[in-house]
Design an enzyme around this catalytic site. Structure first.
Site, PDB file in Angstrom:
ATOM      1  N   ASP A 128      31.403  30.889  35.398  1.00  0.00           N
ATOM      2  CA  ASP A 128      32.908  30.377  35.731  1.00  0.00           C
ATOM      3  C   ASP A 128      33.347  30.038  37.326  1.00  0.00           C
ATOM      4  O   ASP A 128      32.604  31.054  38.111  1.00  0.00           O
ATOM      5  CB  ASP A 128      33.839  32.123  34.996  1.00  0.00           C
ATOM      6  CG  ASP A 128      33.015  33.381  36.019  1.00  0.00           C
ATOM      7  OD1 ASP A 128      31.789  33.592  36.877  1.00  0.00           O
ATOM      8  OD2 ASP A 128      33.731  34.217  36.268  1.00  0.00           O
ATOM      9  N   GLU A 165      31.989  36.697  36.548  1.00  0.00           N
ATOM     10  CA  GLU A 165      31.737  37.629  37.700  1.00  0.00           C
ATOM     11  C   GLU A 165      33.396  36.987  38.350  1.00  0.00           C
ATOM     12  O   GLU A 165      33.901  38.189  38.871  1.00  0.00           O
ATOM     13  CB  GLU A 165      31.193  36.632  38.648  1.00  0.00           C
ATOM     14  CG  GLU A 165      30.406  37.240  39.853  1.00  0.00           C
ATOM     15  CD  GLU A 165      32.119  37.225  41.092  1.00  0.00           C
ATOM     16  OE1 GLU A 165      31.613  38.031  41.856  1.00  0.00           O
ATOM     17  OE2 GLU A 165      32.795  35.956  40.613  1.00  0.00           O
TER      18      GLU A 165
HETATM   19  C1  LIG Z   1      37.238  44.253  40.312  1.00  0.00           C
HETATM   20  S1  LIG Z   1      35.753  43.298  41.098  1.00  0.00           S
HETATM   21  C2  LIG Z   1      35.911  41.594  41.354  1.00  0.00           C
HETATM   22  C3  LIG Z   1      35.079  40.890  41.396  1.00  0.00           C
HETATM   23  C4  LIG Z   1      36.167  39.791  42.581  1.00  0.00           C
HETATM   24  N1  LIG Z   1      34.949  38.653  42.878  1.00  0.00           N
HETATM   25  C5  LIG Z   1      34.782  37.307  43.080  1.00  0.00           C
HETATM   26  O1  LIG Z   1      36.107  37.059  43.680  1.00  0.00           O
HETATM   27  C6  LIG Z   1      36.252  40.018  43.514  1.00  0.00           C
HETATM   28  O2  LIG Z   1      37.528  40.101  44.024  1.00  0.00           O
HETATM   29  O3  LIG Z   1      36.086  40.821  44.457  1.00  0.00           O
HETATM   30 ZN   LIG Z   2      31.678  33.751  43.266  1.00  0.00          ZN
HETATM   31 ZN   LIG Z   3      34.869  33.570  44.087  1.00  0.00          ZN
END
Ligand SMILES: CSCC[C@H](NC=O)C(=O)O
Ligand SMILES: [Zn+2]
Ligand SMILES: [Zn+2]
Length: 423
Positions: free
Chosen positions: A81, A147
């Site tokens: 994603d 993710e």
């Molecule tokens: C609540 S976990 C969220 C995961 C997300 N990952 C990528 O950006 C992030 O905000 O870092």
């Molecule tokens: Zn990523």
């Molecule tokens: Zn990301």
């Protein structure tokens, strides 16, 4: 400019993957899975399985069998994603994978993290078909959904499954981040996210009255205290005492108060409730209980008619109570294997870092698996989640070479990997 047919073919394959719109809120996972499984047919010994831990959210796993199936395997992970894009803010449509004359490929996901997914497969293809290399340890390549929205229906469930256990994984590589300099970056930990909501209640009253203890006043006092804390953390970064990812970040993401009216808000009533939400990120080194106490005593004290709610979006400790950090020293035999493999490919590594944001790597570290975040991109601006995200063709192609070296070394490693420790 590109030298040969193989390079042109590799770039156009990358473009095809980028053109599949797997952005939230409605990622087209099935087209991505079809594309990847189709590509894998050109790598004769690569097998695959598709698992579902939630409907329409496939986990795709490729397996390149090693000659010694008793040795713990290697997992190379990426997510299917991506975050949404606002097409009107882009110079080229975000799912066109426009290839500019100076070698840039523009697309949402070009850096985060569709590059690494196809690079893993290209590297395996080249090792098998051109270099006639066969792995000792089995190599798995996983493509997981969700993710970007926390991984809860993706890697979180996969990492806790029987199927995952059966893969007998000993070491994991997951996504990292681009490097504007000449050295590749590597990450040994993520910060852990908390969603914090603080709520104030207070006396309602006429908009003209001055009195103590209104909900808005109570909330604003908290905002001041939190802003001060944020400033102190940020000052550590600004004066060079800590990296961004080594302090606690606390950023307001919503404010909610007021009594709605057809034209906006009622202006002459002081509301009896007010709330604010914060994105909080904790480095693995901090004591979460100390922060919880601070929130209870200073940020949302009951004596000021405040309450709070913390939703932890990731653990800070593994099942042994150790901070979720993968060692980058001799206590972790994989570290030097990895470091040397990058060097053999002509790359240099910057000092290992904690990642500011949060990836699926935390679910593997939680299981005690040594896991590094690594995306072989250097001399390129950091554009993840940004408008006009791009990757440069030569950087992409060089990355395949780097992964060839890494996969070769990791899969040939004969040393003891019983240290699936994470501290
Ligand atoms: C609540 S976990 C969220 C995961 C997300 N990952 C990528 O950006 C992030 O905000 O870092
Ligand atoms: Zn990523
Ligand atoms: Zn990301």
């Amino acid at each position: 400019s590109l030298q040969n047919d193989q390079q042109i073919e590799r770039i156009s394959r990358f473009q095809q993957y980028l053109r599949i719109n797997t952005a939230h809120p409605s990622p087209d996972y099935s087209s991505a899975v079809n594309f990847l499984t189709n590509f894998s047919l050109s790598i004769p010994s690569l097998q695959y399985q598709i698992l579902h831990f939630a409907s329409n959210k496939p986990v795709l796993i490729f397996t390149w069998p090693g000659s010694d199936s008793t040795l713990p395997s290697i997992l190379l992970n990426s997510h299917l994603d991506s975050v949404p894009a606002e097409p009107s803010k882009w110079v080229h449509p975000p799912f066109s994978a426009h290839y500019s004359s100076d070698g840039k490929i523009f697309a949402r996901g070009a850096q985060d993290d569709k590059c690494i997914g196809v690079q893993y497969l290209e590297a395996i293809k080249s090792l098998e078909l051109e270099k006639d290399f066969w792995p000792l340890r089995t190599v798995h390549v996983s493509f997981v959904p969700e993710e970007e929205i926390g991984g809860f229906d993706g890697m979180a469930k996969f990492a806790n499954s029987e199927e995952f256990k059966k893969l007998n994984i000993g070491f994991v590589l997951d996504e990292g981040q681009a490097s504007p300099g000449d050295e590749y970056r590597v990450f040994y930990a993520d910060r852990s996210p908390w969603h914090l909501v603080i709520k104030a209640v207070g006396m309602p009253g006429h908009g003209s009255r001055m009195y103590d203890n209104s909900a808005m006043e109570n909330l604003m006092k908290s905002m001041e205290v939190i802003t001060k804390f944020r400033e102190v953390q940020f000052d550590l970064v600004k004066c060079g005492l800590a990296a961004n990812s080594e302090v606690i970040s606390v950023n307001p993401v919503f404010l909610n108060a007021g009594i709605p009216s057809p034209t906006g808000f009622v202006m002459n009533m002081q509301p009896s409730e007010a709330a604010a939400g914060f994105d909080v990120r904790l480095p693995p080194t901090v004591d979460p209980d100390a922060l919880r106490r601070r929130i209870a005593e200073e940020w949302a004290p009951a004596w000021r008619n405040m309450s709070f709610d913390i939703t932890e979006k990731g653990a800070l400790r593994d099942h042994m109570g150790r901070p979720l950090m993968t060692p980058t020293n001799d206590s972790n035999p994989w570290w030097s294997v990895f470091e040397q493999a990058v060097a053999v490919a002509g790359g240099k590594l910057a000092k290992p870092e904690i990642l500011s944001s949060t990836t699926d790597a935390r679910f593997m570290r939680e299981r005690g698996l040594p896991t590094f975040g690594f995306s072989p991109m250097k001399n390129i601006p950091i554009l993840l989640h940004d408008h006009n995200e791009f990757l440069v063709d030569t950087v992409y192609l060089e990355g395949i070479k780097v992964y060839e070296s890494i996969i070769k070394s990791l899969s040939s490693f004969t040393g003891s990997s019983s240290s699936s420790s994470s501290s």
